[in-house]
Design an enzyme around this catalytic site. Sequence first.
Site, PDB file in Angstrom:
ATOM      1  N   GLU A   7      -9.160   1.978  15.288  1.00  0.00           N
ATOM      2  CA  GLU A   7      -8.290   1.658  16.449  1.00  0.00           C
ATOM      3  C   GLU A   7      -7.980   2.625  17.452  1.00  0.00           C
ATOM      4  O   GLU A   7      -8.114   2.218  18.645  1.00  0.00           O
ATOM      5  CB  GLU A   7      -7.097   1.064  15.787  1.00  0.00           C
ATOM      6  CG  GLU A   7      -7.136  -0.048  15.111  1.00  0.00           C
ATOM      7  CD  GLU A   7      -5.733  -0.612  14.422  1.00  0.00           C
ATOM      8  OE1 GLU A   7      -4.899  -0.716  15.292  1.00  0.00           O
ATOM      9  OE2 GLU A   7      -5.665  -1.205  13.523  1.00  0.00           O
ATOM     10  N   ASP A  80      -6.503  -0.791  10.637  1.00  0.00           N
ATOM     11  CA  ASP A  80      -5.417  -0.439   9.732  1.00  0.00           C
ATOM     12  C   ASP A  80      -5.056  -1.342   8.866  1.00  0.00           C
ATOM     13  O   ASP A  80      -5.797  -2.707   8.934  1.00  0.00           O
ATOM     14  CB  ASP A  80      -3.870  -0.453  10.609  1.00  0.00           C
ATOM     15  CG  ASP A  80      -3.934   0.733  11.747  1.00  0.00           C
ATOM     16  OD1 ASP A  80      -4.510   1.716  11.480  1.00  0.00           O
ATOM     17  OD2 ASP A  80      -3.033   0.637  12.652  1.00  0.00           O
ATOM     18  N   ASP A  82      -3.090  -3.630   7.373  1.00  0.00           N
ATOM     19  CA  ASP A  82      -2.213  -4.717   7.395  1.00  0.00           C
ATOM     20  C   ASP A  82      -2.841  -6.000   8.087  1.00  0.00           C
ATOM     21  O   ASP A  82      -3.931  -6.195   8.545  1.00  0.00           O
ATOM     22  CB  ASP A  82      -1.068  -4.182   7.851  1.00  0.00           C
ATOM     23  CG  ASP A  82      -1.157  -3.660   9.298  1.00  0.00           C
ATOM     24  OD1 ASP A  82      -2.412  -3.893   9.776  1.00  0.00           O
ATOM     25  OD2 ASP A  82      -0.329  -2.846   9.996  1.00  0.00           O
ATOM     26  N   GLU A  84      -2.152  -7.214  11.039  1.00  0.00           N
ATOM     27  CA  GLU A  84      -2.670  -6.782  12.395  1.00  0.00           C
ATOM     28  C   GLU A  84      -3.987  -6.230  12.481  1.00  0.00           C
ATOM     29  O   GLU A  84      -4.880  -6.380  13.340  1.00  0.00           O
ATOM     30  CB  GLU A  84      -1.712  -6.158  13.312  1.00  0.00           C
ATOM     31  CG  GLU A  84      -1.789  -6.097  14.920  1.00  0.00           C
ATOM     32  CD  GLU A  84      -1.473  -7.275  15.200  1.00  0.00           C
ATOM     33  OE1 GLU A  84      -1.638  -7.588  16.497  1.00  0.00           O
ATOM     34  OE2 GLU A  84      -0.682  -8.257  14.894  1.00  0.00           O
ATOM     35  N   TYR A 304       0.503   5.526   5.967  1.00  0.00           N
ATOM     36  CA  TYR A 304       0.583   4.497   6.852  1.00  0.00           C
ATOM     37  C   TYR A 304       2.057   4.113   7.159  1.00  0.00           C
ATOM     38  O   TYR A 304       2.736   3.925   6.258  1.00  0.00           O
ATOM     39  CB  TYR A 304      -0.378   3.215   6.501  1.00  0.00           C
ATOM     40  CG  TYR A 304      -0.303   2.340   7.520  1.00  0.00           C
ATOM     41  CD1 TYR A 304      -0.981   2.544   8.737  1.00  0.00           C
ATOM     42  CD2 TYR A 304       0.040   0.847   7.375  1.00  0.00           C
ATOM     43  CE1 TYR A 304      -1.108   1.707  10.055  1.00  0.00           C
ATOM     44  CE2 TYR A 304      -0.178   0.111   8.338  1.00  0.00           C
ATOM     45  CZ  TYR A 304      -0.810   0.538   9.672  1.00  0.00           C
ATOM     46  OH  TYR A 304      -0.721  -0.584  10.507  1.00  0.00           O
ATOM     47  N   ARG A 306       3.680   1.449   8.707  1.00  0.00           N
ATOM     48  CA  ARG A 306       3.924   0.014   8.659  1.00  0.00           C
ATOM     49  C   ARG A 306       3.916  -0.512   7.327  1.00  0.00           C
ATOM     50  O   ARG A 306       2.855  -0.844   7.024  1.00  0.00           O
ATOM     51  CB  ARG A 306       3.068  -0.758   9.653  1.00  0.00           C
ATOM     52  CG  ARG A 306       3.450  -0.406  11.035  1.00  0.00           C
ATOM     53  CD  ARG A 306       2.774  -1.209  12.100  1.00  0.00           C
ATOM     54  NE  ARG A 306       2.808  -0.742  13.367  1.00  0.00           N
ATOM     55  CZ  ARG A 306       2.171   0.227  14.021  1.00  0.00           C
ATOM     56  NH1 ARG A 306       1.266   0.646  13.561  1.00  0.00           N
ATOM     57  NH2 ARG A 306       2.819   0.333  15.485  1.00  0.00           N
ATOM     58  N   HIS A 351       0.498  -1.384  -0.157  1.00  0.00           N
ATOM     59  CA  HIS A 351       0.833  -0.144   0.286  1.00  0.00           C
ATOM     60  C   HIS A 351       1.816   0.582  -0.354  1.00  0.00           C
ATOM     61  O   HIS A 351       2.561   0.114  -1.340  1.00  0.00           O
ATOM     62  CB  HIS A 351       1.518  -0.492   1.719  1.00  0.00           C
ATOM     63  CG  HIS A 351       0.581  -1.267   2.467  1.00  0.00           C
ATOM     64  ND1 HIS A 351       1.027  -1.814   3.722  1.00  0.00           N
ATOM     65  CD2 HIS A 351      -0.683  -1.689   2.329  1.00  0.00           C
ATOM     66  CE1 HIS A 351       0.099  -2.587   4.602  1.00  0.00           C
ATOM     67  NE2 HIS A 351      -1.093  -2.438   3.706  1.00  0.00           N
TER      68      HIS A 351
END
Length: 899
Positions: A7, A80, A82, A84, A304, A306, A351
């Site tokens: 990203e 990432d 997740d 998104e 990470y 989030r 996670h």
Amino acid sequence: MNVVVVESPAKAKTINKYLGPGYRVVASFGHVRDLPAKDGSVLPDQDFAMSWEVDAKAEARLKEIAQAVREADALILATDPDREGEAISWHITEELKRRKVLGSVDIKRVVFNEITKNAVLDAMRNPRGLDKELVEAYLARRALDYLVGFTLSPVLWRKLPGSRSAGRVQSVALRLVCEREAEIEAFKPREYWTVNARLRTAGDGVFTARLTHLDGRKLDKFDLPDKEAAEAAVKRLEAGDPFTVAAIERKTVRRNPFPPFTTSTLQQEASRKLGLSASRTMQVAQRLYEGVDLDGDTVGLITYMRTDAVSLSQEAIRGARRLIEQQYGPKYLPDEPRVYKTAAKNAQEAHEAIRPTDLARRPEQVAHALDRDQQRLYELIWKRTVASQMESAVLDQVSVDISAGGGALTLRATGSTLVFDGFLTLYQEDRDDPVEDEEKEGRLPALTEGERLAREAILPEQHFTQPPPRYSEASLVKKLEELGIGRPSTYASILQVLQDRDYVRLEKRRFIPEDRGRLVTAFLTSFFQRYVEYGFTAALEEQLDDISGGRVDWKTVLRDFWTSFSQAVAETKDLRISQVIETLDEELGRHFFPETGDGTNPRACPACQTGRLSLKLGKFGAFIGCSNYPECRYTRRLALENGENGEAEAELSGPRELGTDPATGLPVTIRKGPYGTYIQLGESPDNGSGKAAKEKPKRVSLPRGLSPADVDLDRALALLALPREIGRHPETGEPITAGIGRFGPYLKHGSAYKSLGPDEDVLTIGLNRAVDLLAQVRGKGRGGDTGRTLGAHPADDKPITLHSGRYGPYLRHGRLIASVPKSVDADALTLDQAVALLAAQAEKAKGRKTAAKGEANGAAAPKAKAKTSTKAKPKTAAKAKTARRKAAAEADAKAEPES
């Protein structure tokens, strides 16, 4: 060759070093396409077909990715880990398919929770396919947010002129803030008293005990409601000798450490301990995750950021236990590792919690490579992670009952002693709520049952109940999480949208709803009650998580929602403006017309005395008006309904006298001038020629966020006395002063200046806080600002810095300067956003040069064209207004990115 897509350019640079030859790592700079900001991007009648549009800024990046893939054997999507990130990988794949560049290229998806060499290489060895359920959960969430934003916002504009827009989750968060404010306004303080006795032991130990029982009955909070009742109890105690120790209760209490950070608990603690906003916390955490330059090597410092899981990997637990034993000793190490499990039903357990990638990398060892916020946040994460594996703290608690008056009176004294500090030696959580009583109490002297005590004094104390506190960022995030509303990764953007829409403001780090926000909430709760209910929103969040778990079909969720939602919107079609005003006037009457306290009617018109004040609605928004209009034209503006800057201002029709300065005998007035509201000492004297004398009266501008209605004589005199000396800097010995200048409140130390933010009070800021703020200022000259480094530009590795200038924040990269738009939160600005803004500015500058060159060669535009443009201006302005409204709705629809 293998093409790896991540990203951000910072991440691309780091991962490229880990993978070496045979791999080309490119950055997508986040999302590459989105729903166009216009009606019809989601079509419920066509089974929720969605049309996507490539962002103009993303086109160049997509071309680069497409060109690289044409020459590749495999495309590895490493966005990432997740929902998104999965969506970004899906968008890239779909767009490359549309451009027909994939061919026989092998597509793989890899995820890693930390950017370290081992984690990245391990992920490359274990690829998987795209997670269909995660993508569908993203599509459902995006469609819902779009449909609410583009369906509900126009209803607001038609029925409630002056309002901005509404969103699915931020409207519910706004309701929380507004309801808390309504509770505070409705709150009536209640008086109560307590009675304490200061007692002395035979060994001269002194302690305090509180009266808890009277005539054998336990006293409730309001059993001593006034001074008379308290004094009667005092007399009983004074006549109640002897005081005797009746019972002693001892117990040992263990306090366990807190679990490691999740996204929401990190935001809460960073707000309480470090004073960072949720958006700033996430920006700093993102930088720590993507990696910093550490002794010539780019290293990801945390996992990470989030996540809503509290678990740690076995490797991290072993590292923590090894460090605890080495640094603190065996007694601080529990016999067994601590294992944490989240209570949240929708937690992403795949996670880990947020932790350092290497616990042996201590905060003091990396401080030289981090800026101040990065260093503080890393230290917070490091301490919380290590403490989570430490031994419990042990406290001895003692409760003593003391008898008096022949057993008719009982007093109680409690105390605690910290026997073993355990994890508290490293970390103690700050809380918005008061700590438990036993933590506030000190030690008691040695006491034995039957021991007689001497009475030193009986101390009655008056108290008043307090209203509930306004929400801080930390407490609002905590409340949203408790209710199951939104996702931890969306909280920062939700809170920012509420401020950007001028629905709330942050004052002393507490949320205060603006009148505009109160009106919107009252409208939605009155006419769309179901869609701002906490339970409904939380249940919808659970359905979205069920989609990601493969337990429910995403289009079924959309159909169920849209059927009832579209019907509710249709029912407002025949809703008259007069009905809306009547409803809002009744709903918000307590707010707009609070009780006067002297028995007079708060709705009585101050101009004509016979009219009744009520809420009115005009072309540009709501206002207060008189019922005798047009005979009486009295009006009162609501906060934030006038002016583009959105500052709340009380109505000032002329100078208002606050009182007289005792030192000079001159009047102190508050006035409104062309540049805002200010305070003035004295009057402008006339020199006899009809012109004002050269000697002007002393004036000071009202600080931003301070309403004229809140200014009294004492505060006005304090402002007029500025600048004030706070104290002397402990390192230089030079004075630090606080004042208000042309650009607002500031601190000054030597030649260095530091602007004060809205959370700082220029009149009360202390020396320690001032030194702390000035430490952020590097360099000399006006403002002392050499900027905050956001990172290295991917094109040339030169730093990009963020500065605070006279006209607002701006970016600098070499000789290129780009302003930061007002719509962008400078505190939360990421490196990717900065690169995009600088690129846009470079293109703009290039265009100006080309135009200037053409004009020099006789290629100027014809006059007729300019004339046509002038005539078209009104139409253009109307289109611009419509575009702004649509953009506002789209911003709300985007306000909850699931990262």
